[in-house]
Scaffold this motif. Structure first.
Motif, PDB file in Angstrom:
ATOM      1  N   GLY A  18       0.819  -1.200   0.000  1.00  0.00           N
ATOM      2  CA  GLY A  18       0.000   0.000   0.000  1.00  0.00           C
ATOM      3  C   GLY A  18       0.853   1.251   0.000  1.00  0.00           C
ATOM      4  N   ALA A  19       0.648   2.116  -1.005  1.00  0.00           N
ATOM      5  CA  ALA A  19       1.444   3.335  -1.143  1.00  0.00           C
ATOM      6  C   ALA A  19       0.617   4.581  -0.865  1.00  0.00           C
ATOM      7  N   GLY A  20      -0.279   4.475   0.128  1.00  0.00           N
ATOM      8  CA  GLY A  20      -0.923   5.663   0.653  1.00  0.00           C
ATOM      9  C   GLY A  20       0.037   6.356   1.608  1.00  0.00           C
ATOM     10  N   LEU A  21      -0.410   7.429   2.239  1.00  0.00           N
ATOM     11  CA  LEU A  21       0.497   8.203   3.082  1.00  0.00           C
ATOM     12  C   LEU A  21       1.075   7.371   4.217  1.00  0.00           C
ATOM     13  N   SER A  22       0.262   6.578   4.891  1.00  0.00           N
ATOM     14  CA  SER A  22       0.735   5.823   6.042  1.00  0.00           C
ATOM     15  C   SER A  22       1.838   4.844   5.652  1.00  0.00           C
ATOM     16  N   GLY A  23       1.629   4.093   4.571  1.00  0.00           N
ATOM     17  CA  GLY A  23       2.646   3.146   4.132  1.00  0.00           C
ATOM     18  C   GLY A  23       3.921   3.826   3.678  1.00  0.00           C
ATOM     19  N   LEU A  24       3.788   4.985   3.022  1.00  0.00           N
ATOM     20  CA  LEU A  24       4.973   5.703   2.555  1.00  0.00           C
ATOM     21  C   LEU A  24       5.739   6.328   3.714  1.00  0.00           C
ATOM     22  N   VAL A  25       5.027   6.851   4.706  1.00  0.00           N
ATOM     23  CA  VAL A  25       5.695   7.399   5.895  1.00  0.00           C
ATOM     24  C   VAL A  25       6.483   6.304   6.601  1.00  0.00           C
ATOM     25  N   LEU A  26       5.867   5.141   6.754  1.00  0.00           N
ATOM     26  CA  LEU A  26       6.544   3.996   7.368  1.00  0.00           C
ATOM     27  C   LEU A  26       7.779   3.616   6.560  1.00  0.00           C
ATOM     28  N   ALA A  27       7.604   3.481   5.250  1.00  0.00           N
ATOM     29  CA  ALA A  27       8.711   3.042   4.401  1.00  0.00           C
ATOM     30  C   ALA A  27       9.861   4.046   4.432  1.00  0.00           C
ATOM     31  N   ARG A  28       9.547   5.322   4.387  1.00  0.00           N
ATOM     32  CA  ARG A  28      10.612   6.321   4.393  1.00  0.00           C
ATOM     33  C   ARG A  28      11.345   6.337   5.734  1.00  0.00           C
ATOM     34  N   SER A  29      10.598   6.252   6.827  1.00  0.00           N
ATOM     35  CA  SER A  29      11.218   6.255   8.148  1.00  0.00           C
ATOM     36  C   SER A  29      12.176   5.075   8.298  1.00  0.00           C
ATOM     37  N   LEU A  30      11.748   3.889   7.869  1.00  0.00           N
ATOM     38  CA  LEU A  30      12.606   2.705   7.985  1.00  0.00           C
ATOM     39  C   LEU A  30      13.784   2.790   7.023  1.00  0.00           C
ATOM     40  N   SER A  31      13.554   3.300   5.817  1.00  0.00           N
ATOM     41  CA  SER A  31      14.641   3.418   4.839  1.00  0.00           C
ATOM     42  C   SER A  31      15.738   4.337   5.350  1.00  0.00           C
ATOM     43  N   VAL A  32      15.344   5.451   5.957  1.00  0.00           N
ATOM     44  CA  VAL A  32      16.320   6.392   6.510  1.00  0.00           C
ATOM     45  C   VAL A  32      17.132   5.730   7.614  1.00  0.00           C
ATOM     46  N   SER A  33      16.507   4.780   8.324  1.00  0.00           N
ATOM     47  CA  SER A  33      17.186   4.073   9.412  1.00  0.00           C
ATOM     48  C   SER A  33      18.008   2.884   8.915  1.00  0.00           C
ATOM     49  N   GLY A  34      18.054   2.674   7.607  1.00  0.00           N
ATOM     50  CA  GLY A  34      18.890   1.623   7.053  1.00  0.00           C
ATOM     51  C   GLY A  34      18.197   0.321   6.735  1.00  0.00           C
ATOM     52  N   PHE A  35      16.889   0.263   6.885  1.00  0.00           N
ATOM     53  CA  PHE A  35      16.155  -0.957   6.561  1.00  0.00           C
ATOM     54  C   PHE A  35      15.952  -1.046   5.049  1.00  0.00           C
ATOM     55  N   PRO A  36      16.158  -2.222   4.466  1.00  0.00           N
ATOM     56  CA  PRO A  36      15.780  -2.401   3.059  1.00  0.00           C
ATOM     57  C   PRO A  36      14.258  -2.558   2.967  1.00  0.00           C
ATOM     58  N   VAL A  37      13.608  -1.635   2.268  1.00  0.00           N
ATOM     59  CA  VAL A  37      12.143  -1.602   2.212  1.00  0.00           C
ATOM     60  C   VAL A  37      11.685  -1.570   0.763  1.00  0.00           C
ATOM     61  N   LYS A  38      10.640  -2.323   0.474  1.00  0.00           N
ATOM     62  CA  LYS A  38      10.014  -2.291  -0.850  1.00  0.00           C
ATOM     63  C   LYS A  38       8.515  -2.103  -0.662  1.00  0.00           C
ATOM     64  N   VAL A  39       7.948  -1.165  -1.410  1.00  0.00           N
ATOM     65  CA  VAL A  39       6.520  -0.866  -1.327  1.00  0.00           C
ATOM     66  C   VAL A  39       5.833  -1.355  -2.593  1.00  0.00           C
ATOM     67  N   PHE A  40       4.681  -2.005  -2.413  1.00  0.00           N
ATOM     68  CA  PHE A  40       3.868  -2.470  -3.540  1.00  0.00           C
ATOM     69  C   PHE A  40       2.495  -1.807  -3.467  1.00  0.00           C
ATOM     70  N   ASP A  41       1.975  -1.405  -4.606  1.00  0.00           N
ATOM     71  CA  ASP A  41       0.626  -0.827  -4.634  1.00  0.00           C
ATOM     72  C   ASP A  41      -0.077  -1.255  -5.920  1.00  0.00           C
ATOM     73  N   LYS A  42      -1.357  -1.552  -5.786  1.00  0.00           N
ATOM     74  CA  LYS A  42      -2.126  -2.025  -6.944  1.00  0.00           C
ATOM     75  C   LYS A  42      -2.449  -0.900  -7.917  1.00  0.00           C
ATOM     76  N   GLY A  43      -2.412   0.360  -7.454  1.00  0.00           N
ATOM     77  CA  GLY A  43      -2.777   1.483  -8.304  1.00  0.00           C
ATOM     78  C   GLY A  43      -1.695   1.871  -9.289  1.00  0.00           C
ATOM     79  N   ARG A  44      -2.070   2.802 -10.171  1.00  0.00           N
ATOM     80  CA  ARG A  44      -1.114   3.285 -11.162  1.00  0.00           C
ATOM     81  C   ARG A  44      -0.174   4.334 -10.577  1.00  0.00           C
ATOM     82  N   GLY A  45      -0.586   4.934  -9.468  1.00  0.00           N
ATOM     83  CA  GLY A  45       0.228   5.969  -8.848  1.00  0.00           C
ATOM     84  C   GLY A  45       0.196   5.870  -7.338  1.00  0.00           C
TER      85      GLY A  45
END
Length: 335
Positions: A18-45
């Motif tokens: 899910g690439a809504g705001l909540s999922g993106l905030v989570l992914a960015r926070s973890l990425s900045v901390s060094g976690f390898p993160v991949k986000v998947f979303d069914k939508g076109r954007g």
């Protein structure tokens, strides 16, 4: 030769669905901390319910209309968004409307919008995050100590140590099936639907308000979307139906619903309205009523979790806080 105890411990691999705001905030926070993160979303954007639709030479924020900032952590983040130019204050005229009577708002909260559309917020947060759109995750399957993800087309999407469902609660239930406790809690978040109408006009609508809370009507909200900062010129309105109206007309076509809501706007405002173009969009999962209070759900043993505004209040702020809350829970796995 280095001993096993001296080897660097790699951070867990995280999949966010899910690439809504909540999922993106989570992914960015973890990425900045060094976690390898991949986000998947069914939508076109990106952006989910904060997305912006481009139609008829203009734009429409047909989901989230604006946001406020009450929590100190969110307020600090909003200040950085203001500095980056991806949000601005919306100095519109607000009030309520019932049976042709307008009641201006005398005092209200500061309202913010993404620039040039609400989706700009999600796009800004997603900077530097590995996001793959157009992929619907169909299966989350346990393989030893890891999770294997498969798309609806049968594509193997990889294995991960942590999986997060950052989607509306009813959709999260299927992805959390390995944890009955998480499923039971997510099922408690009831999400209301909302029909949204995007209407363009050749001339300004003679209503002395830009954002309107509508009373005693099939509508709950109407906004002069073109009054927001950074928008193209024109006269464009977004109309949101009540949950009651939407449930009653849930499975009808957009072509059938659009004129009903334009008519409701005409009756509520007492104006004759002739839009040049009108399009309806159904948000099947628009708002949690009630939302949960945990902030985020997480099973640390299974390394399975969920986040979203339905976990922390049905607002943009709630989506942000939920993503941050889950990022802190996942970060503990490294300690």
């Amino acid at each position: 030769m280095a001993s096993n105890s001296s080897r660097e411990v790699m951070p867990p691999r995280v999949a966010v669905i899910g690439a809504g705001l909540s999922g993106l905030v989570l992914a960015r926070s973890l990425s900045v901390s060094g976690f390898p993160v991949k986000v998947f979303d069914k939508g076109r954007g990106l952006a989910g319910r904060m997305s912006t639709r481009h139609r008829d030479g203009g734009t429409f924020d047909h989901g989230a209309q604006y946001f406020t900032a009450r929590d100190p952590e969110f307020q600090r983040t909003v200040r950085t968004w203001l500095e980056r130019g991806i949000v601005e204050e919306w100095h519109g005229r607000f009030g309520s409307l019932a049976h042709g009577r307008v009641t201006p708002e005398t005092r209200g909260p500061m309202r913010y919008v993404g620039v040039p559309g609400m989706s700009a917020v999600a796009q800004g947060v997603a900077s530097g995050v590995d996001v793959r759109t157009g992929v619907r995750v169909e299966q989350v399957r346990r393989e030893g100590e890891a999770w294997a993800l498969t798309s609806e087309t049968g594509e193997a999407l990889g294995t991960f140590d942590v999986v997060v469902a950052a989607v509306p609660a009813p959709q999260a239930v299927a992805l959390l099936s390995a944890s009955p406790a998480l499923v039971a809690r997510a099922a408690e978040a009831r999400m209301e639907p909302c029909w949204a109408v995007m209407a363009s006009f050749d001339a300004p609508v003679s209503l002395p308000l830009d954002g309107v809370f509508v009373k005693d009507s099939p509508l709950s909200w109407a906004a002069r979307d073109s009054s927001k900062p950074g928008r193209p010129p024109g006269e464009r309105w977004v109309l949101h139906a009540t949950p009651e109206f939407t449930r009653e007309h849930l499975e009808e076509t957009p072509e059938a619903v659009a004129p009903l809501l334009v008519g409701a706007f005409a009756r509520a405002s007492g104006l004759e309205l002739s839009p040049r173009q009108v399009v309806a969009h159904r948000w099947r999962y628009a708002r949690a009523e009630p939302a949960l209070s945990e902030g985020a759900l997480f099973d640390a043993e299974l390394r399975l979790g969920a986040c979203g505004d339905w976990c922390a209040g049905s607002r943009v702020e709630g989506a942000f806080l939920s993503g941050m809350a889950l990022s802190r829970k996942i970060a503990l796995l490294q300690r």
